[in-house]
Design a protein around this motif. Structure first.
Motif, PDB file in Angstrom:
ATOM      1  N   LEU A  40       6.885  48.793  22.595  1.00  0.00           N
ATOM      2  CA  LEU A  40       8.273  48.341  22.688  1.00  0.00           C
ATOM      3  C   LEU A  40       8.927  48.916  23.936  1.00  0.00           C
ATOM      4  N   LYS A  41       8.705  50.184  24.201  1.00  0.00           N
ATOM      5  CA  LYS A  41       9.294  50.837  25.369  1.00  0.00           C
ATOM      6  C   LYS A  41       8.816  50.164  26.652  1.00  0.00           C
ATOM      7  N   ARG A  42       7.532  49.852  26.731  1.00  0.00           N
ATOM      8  CA  ARG A  42       6.993  49.165  27.917  1.00  0.00           C
ATOM      9  C   ARG A  42       7.553  47.756  28.054  1.00  0.00           C
ATOM     10  N   SER A  43       7.775  47.101  26.929  1.00  0.00           N
ATOM     11  CA  SER A  43       8.288  45.732  26.945  1.00  0.00           C
ATOM     12  C   SER A  43       9.747  45.676  27.394  1.00  0.00           C
ATOM     13  N   ILE A  44      10.483  46.760  27.163  1.00  0.00           N
ATOM     14  CA  ILE A  44      11.908  46.823  27.506  1.00  0.00           C
ATOM     15  C   ILE A  44      12.100  48.027  28.425  1.00  0.00           C
ATOM     16  N   PRO A  45      11.671  47.926  29.683  1.00  0.00           N
ATOM     17  CA  PRO A  45      11.651  49.108  30.552  1.00  0.00           C
ATOM     18  C   PRO A  45      13.007  49.741  30.828  1.00  0.00           C
ATOM     19  N   ASP A  46      14.101  48.992  30.733  1.00  0.00           N
ATOM     20  CA  ASP A  46      15.415  49.561  31.047  1.00  0.00           C
ATOM     21  C   ASP A  46      16.037  50.354  29.898  1.00  0.00           C
TER      22      ASP A  46
END
Length: 118
Positions: A40-46
């Motif tokens: 999830l963190k990688r998918s939503i980098p901001d």
């Protein structure tokens, strides 16, 4: 529409899904199924780790997502949308479609305004 404004529950619904990142988190889980925190963190980098954790906890408290912790080192945590959470899918899709139409509408109005100003 047949509802009484004084009995409206829109605020309750918005409390659950409003937040800069909650709709995005939900859309990723709807699309991808079960995801690990790092995915999830990688998918939503901001998004910050703190904000992702906060939103995931809030969604879990509302029974929108499930969190499963596997007892291993390092800990493995997976998130998935609940069957109940899946009932938000048509709402999120409608909001997405309305957002697209709104952007197009605003652009058209700006073009019209610019052409009348000339």
């Amino acid at each position: 529409m047949n509802f009484e404004p004084e009995l409206c529950q829109v605020d309750d619904a918005l409390d659950i899904i409003v937040g800069k990142w909650k709709p995005i988190i939900l859309l990723y889980l709807l699309k991808n199924g079960t995801m690990r925190f790092s995915e999830l963190k990688r998918s939503i980098p901001d998004i910050t780790q703190k904000m992702l954790t906060k939103h995931l906890r809030e969604l879990e408290e509302e029974y929108i997502i499930d969190r499963v912790v596997y007892p291993q080192v390092p800990p493995k945590v997976e998130y998935s949308i609940t069957d109940y959470g899946r009932t938000l899918e048509p709402i999120l899709i409608s909001m997405h479609e309305w957002g697209l139409k709104h952007q197009q509408y605003k652009l058209q109005k700006q073009i019209e305004k610019a052409s009348t100003a000339e």
